[in-house]
Design a protein around this motif. Structure first.
Motif, PDB file in Angstrom:
ATOM      1  N   ARG A 184       0.821  -1.207   0.000  1.00  0.00           N
ATOM      2  CA  ARG A 184       0.000   0.000   0.000  1.00  0.00           C
ATOM      3  C   ARG A 184       0.858   1.262   0.000  1.00  0.00           C
ATOM      4  O   ARG A 184       0.481   2.271  -0.598  1.00  0.00           O
ATOM      5  CB  ARG A 184      -0.962  -0.039   1.194  1.00  0.00           C
ATOM      6  N   GLN A 185       2.009   1.193   0.666  1.00  0.00           N
ATOM      7  CA  GLN A 185       2.925   2.336   0.594  1.00  0.00           C
ATOM      8  C   GLN A 185       3.432   2.535  -0.827  1.00  0.00           C
ATOM      9  O   GLN A 185       3.627   3.672  -1.275  1.00  0.00           O
ATOM     10  CB  GLN A 185       4.097   2.124   1.556  1.00  0.00           C
ATOM     11  N   ASP A 186       3.633   1.440  -1.552  1.00  0.00           N
ATOM     12  CA  ASP A 186       4.036   1.555  -2.958  1.00  0.00           C
ATOM     13  C   ASP A 186       2.964   2.275  -3.770  1.00  0.00           C
ATOM     14  O   ASP A 186       3.268   3.125  -4.619  1.00  0.00           O
ATOM     15  CB  ASP A 186       4.299   0.170  -3.552  1.00  0.00           C
ATOM     16  N   ILE A 187       1.708   1.917  -3.543  1.00  0.00           N
ATOM     17  CA  ILE A 187       0.597   2.583  -4.241  1.00  0.00           C
ATOM     18  C   ILE A 187       0.593   4.074  -3.922  1.00  0.00           C
ATOM     19  O   ILE A 187       0.489   4.924  -4.816  1.00  0.00           O
ATOM     20  CB  ILE A 187      -0.743   1.941  -3.840  1.00  0.00           C
ATOM     21  N   ALA A 188       0.714   4.405  -2.641  1.00  0.00           N
ATOM     22  CA  ALA A 188       0.699   5.807  -2.234  1.00  0.00           C
ATOM     23  C   ALA A 188       1.881   6.565  -2.820  1.00  0.00           C
ATOM     24  O   ALA A 188       1.738   7.720  -3.260  1.00  0.00           O
ATOM     25  CB  ALA A 188       0.712   5.902  -0.705  1.00  0.00           C
ATOM     26  N   GLY A 189       3.056   5.932  -2.833  1.00  0.00           N
ATOM     27  CA  GLY A 189       4.238   6.596  -3.374  1.00  0.00           C
ATOM     28  C   GLY A 189       4.080   6.961  -4.839  1.00  0.00           C
ATOM     29  O   GLY A 189       4.523   8.026  -5.278  1.00  0.00           O
ATOM     30  N   ARG A 190       3.440   6.061  -5.610  1.00  0.00           N
ATOM     31  CA  ARG A 190       3.230   6.344  -7.029  1.00  0.00           C
ATOM     32  C   ARG A 190       2.200   7.446  -7.242  1.00  0.00           C
ATOM     33  O   ARG A 190       2.410   8.368  -8.053  1.00  0.00           O
ATOM     34  CB  ARG A 190       2.775   5.080  -7.752  1.00  0.00           C
ATOM     35  N   LEU A 191       1.105   7.379  -6.517  1.00  0.00           N
ATOM     36  CA  LEU A 191      -0.008   8.296  -6.768  1.00  0.00           C
ATOM     37  C   LEU A 191       0.215   9.682  -6.173  1.00  0.00           C
ATOM     38  O   LEU A 191      -0.385  10.653  -6.637  1.00  0.00           O
ATOM     39  CB  LEU A 191      -1.305   7.695  -6.219  1.00  0.00           C
ATOM     40  N   LEU A 192       1.047   9.780  -5.155  1.00  0.00           N
ATOM     41  CA  LEU A 192       1.299  11.078  -4.520  1.00  0.00           C
ATOM     42  C   LEU A 192       2.710  11.571  -4.802  1.00  0.00           C
ATOM     43  O   LEU A 192       3.229  12.432  -4.092  1.00  0.00           O
ATOM     44  CB  LEU A 192       1.053  10.979  -3.014  1.00  0.00           C
ATOM     45  N   GLN A 193       3.310  11.024  -5.852  1.00  0.00           N
ATOM     46  CA  GLN A 193       4.663  11.452  -6.234  1.00  0.00           C
ATOM     47  C   GLN A 193       4.670  12.953  -6.523  1.00  0.00           C
ATOM     48  O   GLN A 193       3.789  13.481  -7.198  1.00  0.00           O
ATOM     49  CB  GLN A 193       5.112  10.682  -7.470  1.00  0.00           C
ATOM     50  N   GLY A 194       5.662  13.613  -6.000  1.00  0.00           N
ATOM     51  CA  GLY A 194       5.774  15.052  -6.208  1.00  0.00           C
ATOM     52  C   GLY A 194       5.283  15.874  -5.032  1.00  0.00           C
ATOM     53  O   GLY A 194       5.609  17.064  -4.933  1.00  0.00           O
ATOM     54  N   PHE A 195       4.522  15.244  -4.127  1.00  0.00           N
ATOM     55  CA  PHE A 195       4.085  15.945  -2.927  1.00  0.00           C
ATOM     56  C   PHE A 195       5.044  15.647  -1.784  1.00  0.00           C
ATOM     57  O   PHE A 195       5.761  14.635  -1.793  1.00  0.00           O
ATOM     58  CB  PHE A 195       2.655  15.524  -2.546  1.00  0.00           C
ATOM     59  N   GLU A 196       5.033  16.516  -0.797  1.00  0.00           N
ATOM     60  CA  GLU A 196       5.938  16.359   0.341  1.00  0.00           C
ATOM     61  C   GLU A 196       5.249  15.549   1.428  1.00  0.00           C
ATOM     62  O   GLU A 196       4.211  15.960   1.958  1.00  0.00           O
ATOM     63  CB  GLU A 196       6.337  17.731   0.883  1.00  0.00           C
ATOM     64  N   PHE A 197       5.785  14.384   1.742  1.00  0.00           N
ATOM     65  CA  PHE A 197       5.221  13.588   2.826  1.00  0.00           C
ATOM     66  C   PHE A 197       6.296  12.693   3.427  1.00  0.00           C
ATOM     67  O   PHE A 197       7.276  12.328   2.774  1.00  0.00           O
ATOM     68  CB  PHE A 197       4.025  12.741   2.357  1.00  0.00           C
ATOM     69  N   ALA A 198       6.088  12.352   4.701  1.00  0.00           N
ATOM     70  CA  ALA A 198       6.952  11.393   5.394  1.00  0.00           C
ATOM     71  C   ALA A 198       6.252  10.047   5.408  1.00  0.00           C
ATOM     72  O   ALA A 198       5.027   9.976   5.575  1.00  0.00           O
ATOM     73  CB  ALA A 198       7.221  11.870   6.819  1.00  0.00           C
ATOM     74  N   SER A 199       7.008   8.986   5.233  1.00  0.00           N
ATOM     75  CA  SER A 199       6.417   7.654   5.237  1.00  0.00           C
ATOM     76  C   SER A 199       7.496   6.638   5.559  1.00  0.00           C
ATOM     77  O   SER A 199       8.683   6.953   5.614  1.00  0.00           O
ATOM     78  CB  SER A 199       5.771   7.330   3.885  1.00  0.00           C
ATOM     79  N   ASP A 200       7.059   5.423   5.766  1.00  0.00           N
ATOM     80  CA  ASP A 200       7.945   4.285   5.954  1.00  0.00           C
ATOM     81  C   ASP A 200       7.309   3.108   5.250  1.00  0.00           C
ATOM     82  O   ASP A 200       6.084   2.981   5.213  1.00  0.00           O
ATOM     83  CB  ASP A 200       8.138   3.967   7.439  1.00  0.00           C
ATOM     84  N   ARG A 201       8.118   2.231   4.708  1.00  0.00           N
ATOM     85  CA  ARG A 201       7.602   1.130   3.902  1.00  0.00           C
ATOM     86  C   ARG A 201       6.613   0.258   4.667  1.00  0.00           C
ATOM     87  O   ARG A 201       5.723  -0.350   4.069  1.00  0.00           O
ATOM     88  CB  ARG A 201       8.766   0.285   3.385  1.00  0.00           C
ATOM     89  N   HIS A 202       6.732   0.180   5.984  1.00  0.00           N
ATOM     90  CA  HIS A 202       5.860  -0.703   6.750  1.00  0.00           C
ATOM     91  C   HIS A 202       4.854   0.053   7.618  1.00  0.00           C
ATOM     92  O   HIS A 202       4.144  -0.569   8.423  1.00  0.00           O
ATOM     93  CB  HIS A 202       6.701  -1.646   7.614  1.00  0.00           C
ATOM     94  N   ALA A 203       4.778   1.369   7.461  1.00  0.00           N
ATOM     95  CA  ALA A 203       3.804   2.151   8.225  1.00  0.00           C
ATOM     96  C   ALA A 203       2.413   2.011   7.624  1.00  0.00           C
ATOM     97  O   ALA A 203       2.255   1.715   6.444  1.00  0.00           O
ATOM     98  CB  ALA A 203       4.222   3.622   8.257  1.00  0.00           C
ATOM     99  N   PHE A 204       1.392   2.240   8.458  1.00  0.00           N
ATOM    100  CA  PHE A 204       0.009   2.189   7.990  1.00  0.00           C
ATOM    101  C   PHE A 204      -0.440   3.525   7.421  1.00  0.00           C
ATOM    102  O   PHE A 204      -1.570   3.650   6.943  1.00  0.00           O
ATOM    103  CB  PHE A 204      -0.952   1.856   9.140  1.00  0.00           C
ATOM    104  N   ASN A 205       0.390   4.522   7.527  1.00  0.00           N
ATOM    105  CA  ASN A 205      -0.029   5.874   7.162  1.00  0.00           C
ATOM    106  C   ASN A 205       1.126   6.628   6.527  1.00  0.00           C
ATOM    107  O   ASN A 205       2.275   6.167   6.494  1.00  0.00           O
ATOM    108  CB  ASN A 205      -0.499   6.637   8.403  1.00  0.00           C
TER     109      ASN A 205
END
Length: 457
Positions: A364-385
């Motif tokens: 799901r992080q992979d999905i979010a990374g692709r769709l929100l590419q270009g925006f500023e956000f913090a994440s981790d590969r195993h986080a729920f958010n």
């Protein structure tokens, strides 16, 4: 059920037919439940001392009878018998969810669900006994299972320091009542978990937020905060921090532990995501055991509905004080939930659930990374958010209003900010009952709208 082995009779039939008959017989008697996974063919051939082709023919025969179904790359699973009466899901239960919470993804794999249900069936054999009042901190059997689970992260305290408690929230409230009185001060991160804010407010405690950098709270700021505010404890959510997804690295943990030891300040370690992050740094409970109240909640790594946590007190006397406080407020954690978790730990189901959560969160992080590419956000590969910074000119309330009804949990920075004015960040939850397809649709809408600088559709 991958350890299943067929029992042969004296029919004189070819072995492949006897194996198919055994599958049918055990499926009818309940030894093999619907969704149970059969052993891989080569493994069963080795166990039985038969050719692989014999096992392959047996599974093919069972499939032709409608007893099993095979999935490439996953295995062979027992099908539900036509006309069989089994548990029926109540759609009213399926609708229950709280999108304000940071939810793990929910399992859908038939074999895993079958193992989870099998655990419930096993526990039900002791149902009457589990309806009694029992120990406030869990039976020796349940605390031993907790120790087995905690040991996977290097924590091996004496059993008298372990308590099975009714969820992380109730435990944090009890720990704070043990350590502090109304009017006292507790230190925490400047951006912190909303639950501790609510608990502190209810207990009449003042939270003081400490500044952080990319590795967590600053040790010098911690020392200054201790000297200035004379706090009763420090609260930290050190692994996959909610909401920023930061994991405090090992070196910074050592610095923080040394500062706490120098000033003899207790630590409340809210390790909600410690089992979700593979190879997470060692918990503070292993670095500073004499001062750490460690809380491993099971909400994120197994399931929130269990309302259970595994808690380690700094010593046996502290564990006794915790038990007395919990007894007044909660009497005990649910023995049924404790028995289920103990069963899942012992038969490996708990670890399978945790592994699923890790893998699905990464997808799901992979999905979010692709769709929100270009925006500023913090994440981790195993986080729920993820922790999204909104583009200038777009407000938190506007985004939350437009995203309402799309199945994605959003929480504004206001809920996490201990002091000062909150900035324009949102916590975007990627878990819960939403499917990957639904998540893709919702995040596509969010990303396209933010790109255009306006809200449409």
């Amino acid at each position: 059920m991958t350890s299943w082995v067929p029992r042969f009779g004296t029919s004189g039939k070819p072995r492949y037919l006897e194996i198919a008959d055994a599958i049918e017989r055990d499926a009818s008697s309940g030894v093999l439940t619907a969704g149970a996974q059969l052993p891989p063919q080569r493994r069963l051939a080795d166990v039985l001392g038969l050719d692989f082709t014999t096992i392959s023919r047996a599974y093919t025969e069972a499939q032709s009878r409608g007893l099993v179904e095979s999935h490439v790359g996953r295995g062979t699973f027992v099908r539900a018998r036509p006309g069989a009466v089994g548990p029926v899901a109540d759609p009213r239960r399926a609708r229950e969810q709280d999108l304000a919470m940071n939810l793990p993804p929910e399992p859908e794999d038939p074999a895993l669900l079958a193992a989870m249900r099998q655990g419930l069936e096993t526990v039900s054999a002791n149902l009457v006994a589990l309806l009694r009042y029992q120990s406030t901190v869990g039976s020796e059997m349940d605390r031993s299972a907790a120790l087995s689970w905690l040991s996977m992260r290097g924590m091996v305290p004496n059993l008298d320091r372990i308590a099975v408690t009714p969820g992380a929230h109730a435990t944090m409230m009890a720990v704070l009542q043990t350590l502090a009185a109304p009017g006292d001060t507790i230190l925490c991160e400047a951006i912190t978990y909303p639950g501790i804010r609510a608990i502190a407010a209810r207990a009449g405690l003042e939270l003081i937020g400490l500044p952080s950098d990319g590795a967590g709270i600053l040790p010098d700021a911690l020392a200054d905060g201790i000297k200035t505010h004379r706090p009763k404890a420090l609260y930290l959510n050190p692994t996959l921090h909610n909401p920023t997804t930061l994991t405090i690295p090992a070196a910074r943990r050592m610095e923080i532990a040394e500062t706490l030891r120098r000033y003899r300040l207790p630590l409340i370690e809210d390790d909600a995501y410690g089992f979700v992050q593979p190879n997470a740094p060692a918990p503070f409970a292993t670095l500073l055991p004499e001062l750490t109240w460690h809380i491993t909640g099971l909400a994120k790594c197994i399931g929130a509905g269990l309302r259970l946590a595994f808690t380690i007190a700094p010593d046996s006397r502290s564990a006794f004080q915790l038990a007395q406080t919990l007894r007044v407020a909660n009497v005990m954690a649910s023995p049924i939930a404790m028995a289920l978790v103990t069963r899942w730990i012992e038969d490996g189901t708990a670890d399978r659930i945790c592994r699923f959560i890790r893998a699905e969160s990464a997808a799901r992080q992979d999905i979010a990374g692709r769709l929100l590419q270009g925006f500023e956000f913090a994440s981790d590969r195993h986080a729920f958010n993820l922790w999204l910074k909104l583009p200038e000119g777009i407000g938190r309330a506007e985004v939350m209003g437009r995203m309402n009804g799309r199945g994605i949990g959003l929480m504004p920075s206001d809920a996490f900010t201990v002091s000062g004015a909150p900035d324009d960040h949102l916590r975007i939850c990627l878990g819960g009952p939403i499917t990957r397809e639904g998540l893709h649709s919702g995040l596509s809408f969010l990303g396209n709208s933010l790109n255009e600088g306006t809200w449409i559709g």
